[in-house]
Design a protein around this motif. Sequence first.
Motif: not given
Length: 238
Positions: A28-38, A40-47, A55-62
Amino acid sequence: MRAEPTWHRPTSIHPTASVGADVRIGRGARVGAHAVVAPGVRIGPEALVAPSAVVEWDVPALAVVHGSPARVRSYRHDRYVDPASPLCERHGVGVALGGAATPGWVRRLAQVGQARGTLTHAHVGAGLPFTVRRVMVVRDVPAGGHRGDHGHRTLHELLICVAGSCDVLLDDGLGCRVVVHLADPSVTAYVAPAVWTAQFNHSPDAVLVILASAPYDPGDYIDDYDAFVAFARTTTSS
């Protein structure tokens, strides 16, 4: 403050987003337009990663992250709560501690205002919703920082912002998800077992006191949001 809407969509990565190698993106996570994710990063559920975020570090859930580098700005929720208003049908506001409190996520401590100062108080065992076995104090949280991001199996906590302000996410894993603003020591957030919580948006002078019902037990923590939701559903059905 405007509430972030709740989305019920599958995981979505905008075609203009740049996602590095070995990135894990939760349900359920969403990554928006022109976003950059480094890589090895973990993006949590529904983030939610906002457009053009880096995004350089892990993103917690929600979590809702913005900027470069991306920082947690909010958490996805259905309502931003005035502590004096009802939260939802299942989790109404508790009455003042010291009386026969109804189960609630927002509880008020007794307060006495005098010319020489204001006294906020509660009686352990007679007004608090549990016997206090551990006390924690959180301060000096950096801008964009966040704490918590977990649930508990059996632990009860009471969060009191004794200076400054912060926001507290409360999520029962069953469809009730709110953010409570704490800026008055007489207004507290009660975190019962099987409630996911995170604290964020701390003011520079914020001091958060956390009262807990038991000593530290790493086995009582649930750090994975999907595992928490499964636990919450099992707890409710049992």
